[in-house]
Design a protein around this motif. Structure first.
Motif, short mmCIF file in Angstrom:
data_model
loop_
_atom_site.label_atom_id
_atom_site.label_comp_id
_atom_site.label_asym_id
_atom_site.label_seq_id
_atom_site.Cartn_x
_atom_site.Cartn_y
_atom_site.Cartn_z
N GLU A 187 6.64 -8.64 -13.77
CA GLU A 187 7.73 -7.81 -13.30
C GLU A 187 7.83 -6.51 -14.08
O GLU A 187 8.01 -5.43 -13.49
CB GLU A 187 9.05 -8.59 -13.38
N GLN A 188 7.68 -6.57 -15.39
CA GLN A 188 7.71 -5.35 -16.20
C GLN A 188 6.56 -4.42 -15.85
O GLN A 188 6.73 -3.19 -15.79
CB GLN A 188 7.64 -5.71 -17.69
N ILE A 189 5.38 -4.99 -15.63
CA ILE A 189 4.22 -4.18 -15.27
C ILE A 189 4.45 -3.48 -13.95
O ILE A 189 4.22 -2.26 -13.81
CB ILE A 189 2.95 -5.07 -15.20
N LEU A 190 4.91 -4.22 -12.94
CA LEU A 190 5.13 -3.64 -11.63
C LEU A 190 6.25 -2.60 -11.65
O LEU A 190 6.14 -1.54 -11.02
CB LEU A 190 5.46 -4.73 -10.62
N GLN A 191 7.31 -2.87 -12.38
CA GLN A 191 8.39 -1.89 -12.50
C GLN A 191 7.89 -0.59 -13.11
O GLN A 191 8.25 0.51 -12.65
CB GLN A 191 9.52 -2.46 -13.34
N GLN A 225 6.90 -5.99 -3.39
CA GLN A 225 7.72 -5.50 -2.29
C GLN A 225 9.20 -5.56 -2.63
O GLN A 225 9.95 -4.61 -2.37
CB GLN A 225 7.45 -6.32 -1.03
N ASP A 226 9.64 -6.65 -3.25
CA ASP A 226 11.04 -6.79 -3.63
C ASP A 226 11.48 -5.69 -4.59
O ASP A 226 12.64 -5.26 -4.56
CB ASP A 226 11.29 -8.16 -4.28
N LEU A 227 10.57 -5.25 -5.42
CA LEU A 227 10.87 -4.20 -6.40
C LEU A 227 10.80 -2.79 -5.80
O LEU A 227 11.09 -1.81 -6.47
CB LEU A 227 9.92 -4.30 -7.59
N GLY A 228 10.40 -2.72 -4.53
CA GLY A 228 10.35 -1.43 -3.85
C GLY A 228 8.98 -0.80 -3.80
O GLY A 228 8.85 0.37 -3.40
N GLY A 229 7.93 -1.53 -4.17
CA GLY A 229 6.59 -0.98 -4.15
C GLY A 229 6.07 -0.78 -2.73
O GLY A 229 6.26 -1.65 -1.87
N GLU A 230 5.41 0.35 -2.49
CA GLU A 230 4.89 0.66 -1.17
C GLU A 230 3.43 1.09 -1.18
O GLU A 230 2.77 1.06 -0.14
CB GLU A 230 5.70 1.78 -0.52
N ILE A 231 2.91 1.51 -2.33
CA ILE A 231 1.55 2.04 -2.40
C ILE A 231 0.55 0.89 -2.50
O ILE A 231 0.55 0.15 -3.48
CB ILE A 231 1.38 3.00 -3.59
N LEU A 232 -0.28 0.76 -1.48
CA LEU A 232 -1.27 -0.32 -1.43
C LEU A 232 -2.62 0.24 -0.98
O LEU A 232 -2.68 1.04 -0.04
CB LEU A 232 -0.85 -1.40 -0.44
N THR A 233 -3.67 -0.16 -1.66
CA THR A 233 -5.03 0.10 -1.17
C THR A 233 -5.70 -1.25 -0.93
O THR A 233 -5.28 -2.27 -1.46
CB THR A 233 -5.86 0.92 -2.17
N ILE A 234 -6.76 -1.24 -0.14
CA ILE A 234 -7.53 -2.45 0.12
C ILE A 234 -8.95 -2.20 -0.35
O ILE A 234 -9.55 -1.16 -0.05
CB ILE A 234 -7.52 -2.83 1.61
N GLY A 235 -9.49 -3.16 -1.11
CA GLY A 235 -10.84 -3.01 -1.62
C GLY A 235 -11.59 -4.32 -1.57
O GLY A 235 -11.02 -5.39 -1.77
N SER A 236 -12.89 -4.23 -1.30
CA SER A 236 -13.73 -5.43 -1.21
C SER A 236 -14.28 -5.85 -2.56
O SER A 236 -14.75 -6.97 -2.71
CB SER A 236 -14.90 -5.18 -0.26
N LEU A 258 3.90 -9.71 5.43
CA LEU A 258 4.81 -9.62 4.28
C LEU A 258 5.84 -8.52 4.46
O LEU A 258 6.80 -8.43 3.67
CB LEU A 258 4.01 -9.39 3.00
N GLY A 259 5.64 -7.66 5.45
CA GLY A 259 6.60 -6.60 5.70
C GLY A 259 6.20 -5.24 5.18
O GLY A 259 6.99 -4.28 5.28
N PHE A 260 4.99 -5.12 4.63
CA PHE A 260 4.52 -3.81 4.19
C PHE A 260 4.21 -2.95 5.42
O PHE A 260 3.79 -3.46 6.47
CB PHE A 260 3.27 -3.94 3.31
N ARG A 261 4.39 -1.65 5.29
CA ARG A 261 4.24 -0.75 6.43
C ARG A 261 3.01 0.14 6.35
O ARG A 261 2.57 0.68 7.38
CB ARG A 261 5.48 0.13 6.55
N TYR A 262 2.48 0.31 5.14
CA TYR A 262 1.43 1.31 4.97
C TYR A 262 0.26 0.78 4.14
O TYR A 262 0.41 -0.13 3.31
CB TYR A 262 1.97 2.54 4.24
N VAL A 263 -0.90 1.39 4.36
CA VAL A 263 -2.03 1.28 3.46
C VAL A 263 -2.37 2.71 3.05
O VAL A 263 -2.15 3.65 3.83
CB VAL A 263 -3.23 0.57 4.12
N CYS A 264 -2.87 2.90 1.85
CA CYS A 264 -3.10 4.25 1.34
C CYS A 264 -4.58 4.56 1.12
O CYS A 264 -5.38 3.68 0.77
CB CYS A 264 -2.36 4.45 0.01
N THR A 265 -4.91 5.81 1.33
CA THR A 265 -6.13 6.40 0.82
C THR A 265 -5.70 7.45 -0.20
O THR A 265 -4.50 7.70 -0.36
CB THR A 265 -6.98 7.03 1.94
N TYR A 266 -6.65 8.07 -0.87
CA TYR A 266 -6.31 9.03 -1.92
C TYR A 266 -7.14 10.29 -1.83
O TYR A 266 -8.30 10.26 -1.40
CB TYR A 266 -6.53 8.40 -3.30
#
Length: 276
Positions: A187-191, A225-236, A258-266
């Protein structure tokens, strides 16, 4: 958006997959975007220009990316294939708390699009070899793993997402340590990551490692997600042709469920959001 953001080539010490073959295979799979993220693991591996003799392990050089050749080849791939696939410049930083300055110096040398932050070892001892776990209780090595990660994220900012956040599970021969016992660390890491505008990787390699949960676990994804995180990437986390771009439809579905809305590129270390 079909974009693989955790890809290794022959520039990593644990892969012999030529970069051009990776790009060609990604195009054949109709991938929209790919980010090359080869390994740097200061503390246990040496740079090619370190002035010392490079050691070999299992017939492969035990060394970090050959940075000038790596950057030059990514540039060449962009020129040759850029009209068929978006190619981004990344690396996977296998960090430890006592070598943060080396990563900061490397980050400042090159124009990166994306950096994976990983904890592959602590105290210069690797997890996959069991060197780190040996002589420790399951409680001790699990807690130390997350303590190391927490220290790093509190003291280093030039990264994009946390890669395979619960990597220690992959190499835990005593089974899965209960999540609730490490939840305070997680939790501390994610926050910290969320406050710094950093994200989390969904790593599809759990299939080939025979894990019974996703990577990171569903518990971590829900907490993020509960903590408000939205930035997600997908990697193999690919090292071979058969790994590249695998199980991405499943990854998208898990995240949607899970209710996430986005996937990110950079691009230039900034996330770009795409609807799942």
């Amino acid at each position: 958006m079909f974009a693989d953001y955790h890809v290794h080539t022959a520039y990593s010490d644990d892969s012999v997959y030529p970069m051009e073959d990776v790009i060609r295979d990604a195009i054949a799979m109709q991938m929209d975007e790919i980010c090359i993220t080869d390994h740097v693991d200061y503390g246990i591996k040496q740079d090619w220009d370190c002035g010392k003799e490079i050691r070999y392990r299992n017939g492969e050089p035990f060394a970090n990316v050959d940075y000038p050749r790596y950057m030059a080849e990514i540039g060449a791939m962009k020129e040759r294939y850029g009209d068929q696939i978006a190619i981004k410049t990344g690396m996977e930083f296998g960090m430890q708390k006592h070598i943060i300055p080396q990563y900061e110096a490397l980050f400042q040398r090159y124009p990166f699009d994306f950096i994976l932050l990983s904890i592959h070892q602590a105290e210069d001892k690797e997890f996959w070899t069991q060197d780190f776990q040996r002589g420790k209780t399951q409680k001790k090595y699990n807690e130390r793993y997350y303590e190391e990660m927490l220290h790093v994220v509190k003291n280093y900012r030039n990264y994009s997402v946390l890669a395979h956040m619960d990597l220690v599970v992959r190499y835990d021969k005593q089974g899965v340590y209960p999540f609730e016992k490490v939840r305070p660390f997680v939790e501390q890491i994610l926050q910290t990551a969320i406050a710094d505008g950093k994200g989390l990787e969904f790593n599809t390699s759990y299939h080939r490692y025979g894990l019974n949960d996703t990577t990171p676990s569903m518990d971590i994804l829900r907490l993020y997600q509960d903590l408000g995180g939205e930035i997600l990437t997908i990697g193999s986390d690919s090292h071979k042709p058969e790994h590249l771009g695998t199980h991405f439809e499943e990854a998208n579905q898990v995240l949607r469920d899970l209710g996430f809305r986005y996937v990110c590129t950079y691009e230039r270390m900034k996330p770009i959001f795409h609807r799942l």
